[in-house]
Design an enzyme around this catalytic site. Structure first.
Site, PDB file in Angstrom:
ATOM      1  N   HIS A 141      -2.517  -3.044  -3.359  1.00 49.90           N
ATOM      2  CA  HIS A 141      -3.895  -2.881  -2.909  1.00 49.90           C
ATOM      3  C   HIS A 141      -4.832  -2.705  -4.104  1.00 49.90           C
ATOM      4  O   HIS A 141      -5.947  -3.222  -4.125  1.00 49.90           O
ATOM      5  CB  HIS A 141      -3.973  -1.666  -1.960  1.00 49.90           C
ATOM      6  CG  HIS A 141      -5.189  -1.651  -1.095  1.00 49.90           C
ATOM      7  ND1 HIS A 141      -5.489  -0.599  -0.270  1.00 49.90           N
ATOM      8  CD2 HIS A 141      -6.181  -2.558  -0.927  1.00 49.90           C
ATOM      9  CE1 HIS A 141      -6.628  -0.865   0.375  1.00 49.90           C
ATOM     10  NE2 HIS A 141      -7.067  -2.034  -0.014  1.00 49.90           N
ATOM     11  N   HIS A 146       0.844  -1.201   0.000  1.00 53.05           N
ATOM     12  CA  HIS A 146       0.000   0.000   0.000  1.00 53.05           C
ATOM     13  C   HIS A 146       0.880   1.252   0.000  1.00 53.05           C
ATOM     14  O   HIS A 146       2.082   1.174   0.246  1.00 53.05           O
ATOM     15  CB  HIS A 146      -0.820   0.086   1.291  1.00 53.05           C
ATOM     16  CG  HIS A 146      -1.695  -1.074   1.606  1.00 53.05           C
ATOM     17  ND1 HIS A 146      -3.053  -1.050   1.423  1.00 53.05           N
ATOM     18  CD2 HIS A 146      -1.415  -2.292   2.135  1.00 53.05           C
ATOM     19  CE1 HIS A 146      -3.573  -2.210   1.834  1.00 53.05           C
ATOM     20  NE2 HIS A 146      -2.605  -2.982   2.272  1.00 53.05           N
ATOM     21  N   ASP A 187      -3.614   2.497  -4.664  1.00 54.42           N
ATOM     22  CA  ASP A 187      -2.257   2.355  -4.135  1.00 54.42           C
ATOM     23  C   ASP A 187      -1.702   0.947  -4.339  1.00 54.42           C
ATOM     24  O   ASP A 187      -2.486   0.007  -4.448  1.00 54.42           O
ATOM     25  CB  ASP A 187      -2.226   2.744  -2.643  1.00 54.42           C
ATOM     26  CG  ASP A 187      -3.100   1.859  -1.762  1.00 54.42           C
ATOM     27  OD1 ASP A 187      -4.269   1.613  -2.121  1.00 54.42           O
ATOM     28  OD2 ASP A 187      -2.603   1.377  -0.727  1.00 54.42           O
ATOM     29  N   GLU A 201       2.524  -0.829   4.459  1.00 56.70           N
ATOM     30  CA  GLU A 201       2.284   0.531   3.976  1.00 56.70           C
ATOM     31  C   GLU A 201       3.627   1.201   3.704  1.00 56.70           C
ATOM     32  O   GLU A 201       4.502   1.234   4.576  1.00 56.70           O
ATOM     33  CB  GLU A 201       1.543   1.368   5.031  1.00 56.70           C
ATOM     34  CG  GLU A 201       0.169   0.858   5.410  1.00 56.70           C
ATOM     35  CD  GLU A 201      -0.929   1.328   4.460  1.00 56.70           C
ATOM     36  OE1 GLU A 201      -0.607   2.050   3.485  1.00 56.70           O
ATOM     37  OE2 GLU A 201      -2.092   0.974   4.701  1.00 56.70           O
TER      38      GLU A 201
HETATM   39 ZN   LIG Z   1      -4.074   0.578   0.586  1.00 53.27          ZN
END
Ligand SMILES: [Zn+2]
Length: 184
Positions: free
Chosen positions: A156, A35, A166, A117
């Protein structure tokens, strides 16, 4: 960094435990989801992603926060622009990063995935430090959870198309995959 497969926590990284997790329904860990996030969007190194995943975001601090402060989400890991790694949820547990999602015909990807992330946006290239640390972390995860093959690492946007964009067009999948294949 070293991932302890017994606990699912990575040693040698910062731990910011999030309450936003629950048990994996059948314990399977077989997918890695990449992400991007930044809070406020486009601002880096603010510490606000950590606050967001710990349900500590102060609504008044930025207009954007009002729309997300009540969301209960998390990821297993955040890699900031300088390569600093924070872990929020044990890999053994189910973090809440993917939302409505589908990989190879299977829905609810949170059940069987790990979420990383990268601090960033869809519009900006990620840093060299982020690629270096992402590769190192991915190798640790693949060693602990061999079901995460190269073909089971996705974005994602791949599992929530039309809803999520993303990690975005600036994430260099070729560079990442080549580095994973490189035995150094
Ligand atoms: Zn995401």
């Amino acid at each position: 960094m070293r991932l302890d497969p017994r606990t699912g926590w990575c040693l040698g990284v910062r731990h910011c435990p999030s309450a936003n997790f629950n048990a994996r329904p059948d314990g399977e860990i077989s997918l890695l989801v990449i992400h991007n996030i930044s809070l406020p969007p486009g601002q880096f190194g603010t510490g606000k992603v950590q606050e967001f995943f710990q349900n500590r975001l102060v609504v008044d601090e930025h207009p954007y926060f009002a729309g997300i402060a009540e969301m209960r989400v998390s990821a297993h890991f955040l890699i900031e622009r300088d390569g600093a790694v924070t872990q929020f949820v044990s890999c053994q547990d189910r973090a809440w990063h993917a939302g409505v999602s589908c990989f190879a015909g299977r829905e609810n990807c949170n059940d069987f995935s790990i979420g990383i992330e990268l601090e960033g946006t869809d519009e900006l290239p990620f840093s060299d430090a982020q690629y270096r640390v992402l590769v190192e972390l991915t190798r640790q995860l693949q060693a602990a959870y061999p079901a995460i093959g190269l073909d089971r690492i996705c974005g994602h946007s791949d599992i929530a198309p039309g809803r999520k964009t993303d990690p975005g067009p600036c994430f260099d999948w070729a560079r990442y995959r080549a580095a994973l294949l490189d035995k150094e």
